[in-house]
Every structure is written in C-alpha cells, then in structure tokens.
Scaffold this motif. Structure first.
Motif, PDB file in Angstrom:
ATOM      1  N   PHE A  23       0.802  -1.216   0.000  1.00 15.56           N
ATOM      2  CA  PHE A  23       0.000   0.000   0.000  1.00 15.56           C
ATOM      3  C   PHE A  23       0.835   1.266   0.000  1.00 15.56           C
ATOM      4  CE2 PHE A  23      -3.598  -2.696   0.495  1.00 15.56           C
ATOM      5  CZ  PHE A  23      -4.679  -1.943   0.081  1.00 15.56           C
ATOM      6  N   ILE A  24       2.165   1.143   0.086  1.00 15.01           N
ATOM      7  CA  ILE A  24       3.017   2.305  -0.162  1.00 15.01           C
ATOM      8  C   ILE A  24       2.805   2.776  -1.598  1.00 15.01           C
ATOM      9  CG2 ILE A  24       5.412   3.087  -0.409  1.00 15.01           C
ATOM     10  CD1 ILE A  24       6.165   1.279   1.881  1.00 15.01           C
ATOM     11  N   VAL A  25       2.549   1.830  -2.478  1.00 15.50           N
ATOM     12  CA  VAL A  25       2.272   2.142  -3.887  1.00 15.50           C
ATOM     13  C   VAL A  25       0.771   2.299  -4.129  1.00 15.50           C
ATOM     14  CG1 VAL A  25       2.459   1.295  -6.265  1.00 15.50           C
ATOM     15  CG2 VAL A  25       4.336   0.910  -4.642  1.00 15.50           C
ATOM     16  N   VAL A  39      -6.740  -2.370   6.778  1.00 11.34           N
ATOM     17  CA  VAL A  39      -5.402  -2.140   6.219  1.00 11.34           C
ATOM     18  C   VAL A  39      -4.832  -0.842   6.781  1.00 11.34           C
ATOM     19  CG1 VAL A  39      -4.044  -1.854   4.113  1.00 11.34           C
ATOM     20  CG2 VAL A  39      -6.082  -3.306   4.089  1.00 11.34           C
ATOM     21  N   PRO A  40      -3.679  -0.897   7.472  1.00 13.37           N
ATOM     22  CA  PRO A  40      -3.068   0.322   8.014  1.00 13.37           C
ATOM     23  C   PRO A  40      -2.312   1.085   6.936  1.00 13.37           C
ATOM     24  CG  PRO A  40      -1.773  -1.596   8.635  1.00 13.37           C
ATOM     25  CD  PRO A  40      -2.958  -2.118   7.876  1.00 13.37           C
ATOM     26  N   VAL A  41      -2.981   2.044   6.299  1.00 12.14           N
ATOM     27  CA  VAL A  41      -2.355   2.797   5.227  1.00 12.14           C
ATOM     28  C   VAL A  41      -1.846   4.134   5.746  1.00 12.14           C
ATOM     29  CG1 VAL A  41      -3.800   1.739   3.462  1.00 12.14           C
ATOM     30  CG2 VAL A  41      -4.536   3.865   4.520  1.00 12.14           C
ATOM     31  N   SER A  42      -1.078   4.792   4.909  1.00 11.31           N
ATOM     32  CA  SER A  42      -0.541   6.103   5.260  1.00 11.31           C
ATOM     33  C   SER A  42      -1.503   7.198   4.810  1.00 11.31           C
ATOM     34  CB  SER A  42       0.819   6.312   4.598  1.00 11.31           C
ATOM     35  OG  SER A  42       1.204   7.664   4.682  1.00 11.31           O
ATOM     36  N   THR A  43      -1.947   8.006   5.761  1.00 10.58           N
ATOM     37  CA  THR A  43      -2.797   9.146   5.400  1.00 10.58           C
ATOM     38  C   THR A  43      -2.005  10.149   4.566  1.00 10.58           C
ATOM     39  OG1 THR A  43      -2.257  10.210   7.512  1.00 10.58           O
ATOM     40  CG2 THR A  43      -4.266   8.905   7.419  1.00 10.58           C
ATOM     41  N   THR A  44      -0.712  10.252   4.847  1.00  9.61           N
ATOM     42  CA  THR A  44       0.139  11.162   4.095  1.00  9.61           C
ATOM     43  C   THR A  44       0.209  10.763   2.633  1.00  9.61           C
ATOM     44  OG1 THR A  44       1.485  11.490   6.072  1.00  9.61           O
ATOM     45  CG2 THR A  44       2.448  12.179   3.979  1.00  9.61           C
ATOM     46  N   HIS A  45       0.456   9.477   2.380  1.00 10.69           N
ATOM     47  CA  HIS A  45       0.548   8.998   1.002  1.00 10.69           C
ATOM     48  C   HIS A  45      -0.765   9.209   0.270  1.00 10.69           C
ATOM     49  CE1 HIS A  45       3.975   5.941   2.113  1.00 10.69           C
ATOM     50  NE2 HIS A  45       4.195   7.175   2.561  1.00 10.69           N
ATOM     51  N   PHE A 105      -1.677   5.764  -5.283  1.00 10.95           N
ATOM     52  CA  PHE A 105      -2.239   5.570  -6.617  1.00 10.95           C
ATOM     53  C   PHE A 105      -3.761   5.679  -6.589  1.00 10.95           C
ATOM     54  CE2 PHE A 105      -4.045   2.737  -9.890  1.00 10.95           C
ATOM     55  CZ  PHE A 105      -3.570   3.381 -11.029  1.00 10.95           C
ATOM     56  N   VAL A 106      -4.388   5.030  -5.585  1.00  9.74           N
ATOM     57  CA  VAL A 106      -5.844   5.117  -5.448  1.00  9.74           C
ATOM     58  C   VAL A 106      -6.261   6.561  -5.181  1.00  9.74           C
ATOM     59  CG1 VAL A 106      -7.831   4.428  -4.047  1.00  9.74           C
ATOM     60  CG2 VAL A 106      -6.122   2.729  -4.709  1.00  9.74           C
ATOM     61  N   GLY A 107      -5.524   7.241  -4.283  1.00  5.52           N
ATOM     62  CA  GLY A 107      -5.811   8.650  -4.024  1.00  5.52           C
ATOM     63  C   GLY A 107      -5.665   9.493  -5.283  1.00  5.52           C
ATOM     64  N   PHE A 108      -4.622   9.217  -6.068  1.00  3.91           N
ATOM     65  CA  PHE A 108      -4.378   9.927  -7.331  1.00  3.91           C
ATOM     66  C   PHE A 108      -5.547   9.751  -8.290  1.00  3.91           C
ATOM     67  CE2 PHE A 108      -2.931   9.803 -11.727  1.00  3.91           C
ATOM     68  CZ  PHE A 108      -2.206  10.977 -11.851  1.00  3.91           C
ATOM     69  N   MET A 109      -5.982   8.494  -8.456  1.00  4.00           N
ATOM     70  CA  MET A 109      -7.065   8.199  -9.391  1.00  4.00           C
ATOM     71  C   MET A 109      -8.384   8.826  -8.939  1.00  4.00           C
ATOM     72  SD  MET A 109      -5.735   6.628 -11.898  1.00  4.00           S
ATOM     73  CE  MET A 109      -7.256   6.141 -12.725  1.00  4.00           C
ATOM     74  N   LEU A 110      -8.700   8.678  -7.654  1.00  5.16           N
ATOM     75  CA  LEU A 110      -9.960   9.220  -7.156  1.00  5.16           C
ATOM     76  C   LEU A 110      -9.968  10.755  -7.204  1.00  5.16           C
ATOM     77  CD1 LEU A 110     -10.640   6.890  -4.097  1.00  5.16           C
ATOM     78  CD2 LEU A 110     -11.973   7.022  -6.210  1.00  5.16           C
TER      79      LEU A 110
END
Length: 337
Positions: A142-144, A279-285, A148-153
């Motif tokens: 999820f570093i990638v 899933v523990p994702v990065s809010t920053t990313h 990417f999901v944020g970019f697309m949305l």
C-alpha cells in the motif's frame, strides 16, 4: 495487576510513550486533514485544527478495530514481542517523526510505527522470522497502492466536477465548493482518526498482550486504551503541524475550493475503504496522491514534480530508517527498563 510479566512502572511508561507517539501522529499528520481548507481559505488555521480534531475523535464511533487488530497481531508474531521491543518501536517512530517534522517532510507516521515495530522485533529475535509477511506485505504494497488510489480518485472527482459544473461560471462553482470542501475535509479527518488512532491502539494492545494484561481477543482490550488513543491524536491535530501544512497545501500544486474538495474527498474515500478493510495505510501517502491527481487533471505542468519526487524518496526511506533507529533503542532500552 497481578500476573504481569513486567513491572507496573515500565508498563505505565510505555503506555505514556505510546500516547506521546499518538499525539505526535496527530501533530505531524493532522496537517494532511486541514491543508486543503487552509490553503483555499475556507477556514482560518485555528478553526481548521479544531474542526479536524473534532472529527478525528468522532471516528471512534464510526470504525471497528480492524486496523488495531492488524497492528496488534498481524504484523509480527506477538510471541517475539516484549516491552523492550515496544519501547524501541515507539521511540524509533517518534524520532523519525521529529526529524521529518523539523524539515517539513510529510512522511508517514504509520509506516514509521510499523517500521519501528518490525525493526525492534527483528533485533530481538536476531532474524526476520517473527515478521508476518501477509500483514506486513500489505503495508508494503500500500506504499504504492494508497497514493495511486488517491491519485485516481482525486483526478476522477476533478474531472467529474468539471463536467457537472460545465455550464456554471467559476464564481458559481466556487461558492458551492466552499461548502463542499468542509464536508470533504470532515470525511478525511474521520478517515485519518479511524486509521491512525487504531495503530497506537494496536501497539498498546500488543504491549498488554506481552505483559500478560490482555489476550488476543479484542474484547479484552480496555476501553481506556481506545478513548485515550483517539483523544491523543485529536489533541495533536488541534495543536497542528504548520510546517507540513505549507508543503501539502501550496508547494505540490495550487489548490482552489474545487480542487481542494476533490483532493480531500478522494483521500477520504481511500482511507475509509482501507480502514473498513483493516489495512493500516498512510494518510500522508493518500492525500498526497489525491492532491497530485487533482493537479494533473487540470494540467500536468501544474504539479511541482521535483517536490513530489522528494516526498516519494522520504516514503521509501521511512520504514528502513525508523526500523534501524528502533533497533538501536531496543538495545538501549534493555539497559534501564
């Protein structure tokens, strides 16, 4: 408190350090929640931090503890975790957060914590055997995936907004989005609180398991852990991290009420889905990807790609750097805990 495997003072000290990390998480990453509404002038900085802190805490009643479970028993084998490991993980993550905050780099507090946990546990075991690759692998992936999901949305929402308001003047669209971006920022703050506060809950849960004060059943997790972690991250967000607000709100691309709304909502949807999935994702990313997405949807040249590249380098370095620092503090902690 009978049956504890460590002293009460050591347990209390580590809980305090964990809450200090949680506070720093809000201080460090809270800027992600409010950078868009501050940059567009929707709220003053003081109003924005109070707004974000409220929704950080309100996430307590929205999300189940799935992310906490991933951190508490899905990243490393709890059998290899002791209070020295927890100390090393927390101090390693805190140290990396302070370094990146000082230089205004919006790195991931989440990945700093996970990197610290993996680094200290590996140092304790003398090998990578305790790593649960199914859980840790998701974090790496999820570093990638999350940016990417944020970019697309973010990009898709920007295109959708342009289509919906194609017959409206920029002034008319801007008036509508002045209100819409508050809803988007609220949603993002809920996602931030729901995902990030649970990471500290998971660490304290892991500490209590190793100390013999809790089991791997979530029902054994005391309510004071949940409330204190949500409270600490909200308080940290309230005090804010203005160095990082500047980077996120203006240095990557210029934001308006329209693009700011799309970026916040794109990030909010990504965080909400990840939190519901544990899933523990990065809010920053996530928010960085969304901001780049809305900038690209308007004009590829509108994005300052050099700054974006520097952020990506910091993201890549976060897990190994915090892991190495954590291993060092694991060793030092054995001398006085």
């Amino acid at each position: 408190m009978t049956g504890l495997t460590i002293s009460i003072w050591a347990l209390a000290l580590l809980v305090v350090v964990a809450l200090a990390f949680d506070f720093m998480n809000g201080f460090h990453d809270g800027a992600n929640s409010i950078s868009t509404i501050v940059a567009t002038g929707a709220l003053t900085p003081k109003q924005a931090v109070l707004f974000a802190a409220f929704f950080n805490f309100a996430a307590l009643w929205i999300f189940q503890l799935k992310v906490a479970a991933t951190i508490g028993k899905g990243t490393v084998d709890p059998a290899f975790v002791d209070h020295y490991v927890i100390f090393g993980a927390l101090v390693g993550a805190l140290a990396w957060n302070v370094i990146t905050w000082y230089y205004g780099i919006p790195s991931s507090s989440s990945h700093a914590l996970i990197g610290g946990l993996v680094g200290a546990t590996t140092a304790n075991a003398g090998s990578a055997a305790p790593i649960i690759w199914n859980g840790f692998g998701k974090t790496l992936a999820f570093i990638v995936i999350s940016p990417f999901v944020g970019f697309m949305l973010g990009g898709l929402l920007m295109v959708l907004a342009a289509w919906v308001f194609k017959n409206r003047s920029p002034h008319q669209a801007g008036r509508w989005f002045n209100h819409a971006q508050l809803a988007a920022a609220a949603a993002y703050s809920l996602g931030h609180g729901g995902n990030d506060a649970q990471k500290t809950i998971g660490i304290i849960w892991l500490l209590l398991i190793s100390a013999g004060a809790a089991t791997t059943d979530v029902a054994s997790l005391p309510n004071w852990v949940i409330y204190s972690c949500y409270g600490a991250i909200a308080w940290g967000t309230y005090l804010g991290g203005w160095r990082i607000v500047k980077t996120m709100g203006s240095k990557i691309t210029k934001l308006t009420s329209v693009s700011g709304s799309c970026a916040s909502m794109g990030g909010a949807i990504s965080l909400g889905l990840a939190t519901l999935g544990g899933v523990p994702v990065s809010t920053t990313h996530t928010i960085t990807g969304a901001i780049v997405g809305v900038g690209t949807a308007q004009d590829v040249k509108a994005v300052r790609w050099g700054i974006t590249f520097n952020l990506v380098v910091a993201w890549i370095l976060t897990i190994p750097a915090s892991g190495l620092i954590a291993a060092l503090f694991w060793y030092l902690g054995r001398g006085f805990l």
